[in-house]
Design an enzyme around this catalytic site. Structure first.
Site, PDB file in Angstrom:
ATOM      1  N   HIS A 310     -10.608  14.496 -33.522  1.00 42.56           N
ATOM      2  CA  HIS A 310      -9.991  14.807 -32.240  1.00 42.56           C
ATOM      3  C   HIS A 310     -10.367  13.656 -31.204  1.00 42.56           C
ATOM      4  O   HIS A 310     -11.389  13.144 -31.347  1.00 42.56           O
ATOM      5  CB  HIS A 310     -10.598  16.275 -31.561  1.00 42.56           C
ATOM      6  CG  HIS A 310      -9.870  16.872 -30.487  1.00 42.56           C
ATOM      7  ND1 HIS A 310      -9.801  16.515 -29.116  1.00 42.56           N
ATOM      8  CD2 HIS A 310      -8.840  17.776 -30.461  1.00 42.56           C
ATOM      9  CE1 HIS A 310      -9.113  17.157 -28.569  1.00 42.56           C
ATOM     10  NE2 HIS A 310      -8.378  17.860 -29.151  1.00 42.56           N
ATOM     11  N   ASP A 368      -6.137  22.419 -34.878  1.00 41.62           N
ATOM     12  CA  ASP A 368      -4.858  22.237 -35.257  1.00 41.62           C
ATOM     13  C   ASP A 368      -4.658  22.529 -36.922  1.00 41.62           C
ATOM     14  O   ASP A 368      -3.762  23.049 -37.263  1.00 41.62           O
ATOM     15  CB  ASP A 368      -4.112  20.925 -34.978  1.00 41.62           C
ATOM     16  CG  ASP A 368      -4.173  20.747 -33.382  1.00 41.62           C
ATOM     17  OD1 ASP A 368      -3.661  21.666 -32.705  1.00 41.62           O
ATOM     18  OD2 ASP A 368      -4.571  19.833 -33.051  1.00 41.62           O
TER      19      ASP A 368
END
Length: 433
Positions: A310, A368
């Site tokens: 991320h 995600d």
């Protein structure tokens, strides 16, 4: 904001006088250097593409510590909110700064529930879209069009009208997202039901049809509710910054949220879970994982591992831990542990958590990766993933927009530039060009 006793001094090697700039301290997190007077005192701007070192506002809503893997909504850790609260409680918190008591929760939930219907005339809007239109395209258009129907809540300087607009947006986004889905598959729209919770109502509008009764599954509803909580806000990301920038001009809240949806549509922002699921489908089966991992490790292959790592979280994404639990709960509830796609995802997860190449680079599965798997298991098509994201993030956008409007320091956004084009020159006549 508290001003620090220390100041930052900017000195120049060309003999220009140095400049003292105040430093402000937040509650937690890095201090900030106030450079607002820099241009006036020096004739110079700062250069910061992507605003990676620039605080564009002060905010009391959401805080992220990427190194610690920490996400706080109004000071509350995301882990505690996801375990102990539902989505509408989280909405109340983000809007008002405190969690609701039982009476406030009941009143807020009832108010949102009674605003979930959209104007009947909006049904005709959908006929203007092609059946294969992307749901985000439909959402940008229909959310922006809400301003055409609610003239009574467009005065951004009226706190009560801002509150009404906030309620309308939170309430109507699930209805519009579900309508975009139903339209794409040629099924009739399902009206909202006031006897269902926020997330159960959305599932009903998505998957019910007039031919048979839809049975609400509490495990699946709770999974969706957790997805919404985990995506409700994420500090000053691209779409939130877009909403704030649009709002700084005095634009109405429906236009600002439509702008946020348009930004979220970008694959680098809201499309990450879609990209992760697409990657899994391209890998195909568990047997193909070693070859895929080899390509990922080969810098010349151009193959990327989607849904891992991320930009902000340099440690484990705190939302991913919660989404992982939900993922396994949903797969077990639906009996999908042996489904080839989900077996593939779990094996890829195992390898990424054990392989030194990924562990050393902190390429852990992010939110995600899991949310794409969960939404697919729930029956939500990939094209609608970003629409679900928009539905969740609307409360964050509204809270941030509302905070900005009430901030006495807010001004219309006007970034500066470093101009590298041609200096002034004369236009030659046509025969000399």
């Amino acid at each position: 904001m508290n001003i620090s006793d220390t100041k930052a001094t900017l000195s120049f090697s060309d003999g220009s006088p140095s400049v003292d700039m105040p430093i402000y301290k937040g509650t937690i997190g890095p201090d900030v250097i106030d450079i607002r007077k820099l241009y006036g005192q020096t004739g110079k701007f700062t250069y910061d593409p992507g605003f990676m070192s620039t605080a564009a506002c002060n905010s009391s809503i959401t805080y992220i510590d990427g190194d610690k893997g920490e996400l706080l909504y109004r000071g509350y850790p995301i882990e505690q909110l996801a375990e102990n609260c539902d989505f509408l409680e989280t909405c109340y918190l983000l809007l008002n700064g405190e969690l609701p008591n039982a009476e406030q929760k009941a009143t807020f939930s009832d108010t949102v529930t009674k605003h979930t219907m959209i104007h009947e005339q909006m049904n005709f809007f959908f006929r203007g879209f092609r059946r294969d239109a992307h749901p985000m395209s439909v959402l940008v258009g229909t959310v922006g069009a809400l301003a055409s129907f609610y003239h009574d809540s467009l005065d951004i300087n009226d706190a009560k009208q801002r509150e009404i607009s906030a309620i309308r947006l939170i309430a109507k986004l699930p209805t519009l997202v579900a309508m975009a889905y139903k339209y794409s598959i040629g099924q009739p729209f399902m009206y909202p039901r006031n006897d269902l919770s926020y997330s159960a109502n959305f599932m009903h509008m998505m998957f019910a049809n007039p031919c048979e009764e839809y049975k609400v599954n509490d495990v699946l509803v709770r999974a969706l509710d957790r997805i919404l909580i985990l995506h409700a806000d994420h500090e000053q990301n691209a779409s939130t910054s877009t909403v704030r920038l649009a709002g700084s001009s005095g634009a109405n809240p429906f236009a600002c949220i439509a702008a946020g949806i348009a930004c979220l549509w970008g694959p680098a922002h809201g499309g990450a879970n879609e990209a992760a699921l697409t990657m899994l489908k391209e890998i195909g089966s568990v047997e193909n994982i070693p070859a895929f991992i080899a390509k990922v490790k080969d810098k010349n292959s151009g193959v990327k591992l989607m849904g891992f790592g991320h930009r902000v979280y340099k440690n484990f994404d705190p939302r991913a831990k919660l989404m992982r639990e939900t993922c396994h709960e949903v797969l077990e509830e639906l009996g999908l542990q042996e489904d080839p796609l989900f077996k593939l995802a779990m094996e890829l997860e195992r390898i990424a958590l054990e392989d030194e190449y990924f562990v050393s680079r902190k390429l852990y599965p992010n939110v995600d990766f899991y949310s794409g798997i969960v939404q697919s298991a729930l029956g939500i098509p990939v094209s609608l993933f970003t629409g679900i994201f928009a539905m969740a993030r609307t409360i964050g956008w509204i809270a941030q927009w509302n905070e900005m409007i009430a901030d006495p320091e807010q001004k219309i956004g006007r970034p500066r530039q470093l101009f590298i084009g041609s200096p002034v020159r004369d236009v030659p006549s046509l025969d000399k060009r």
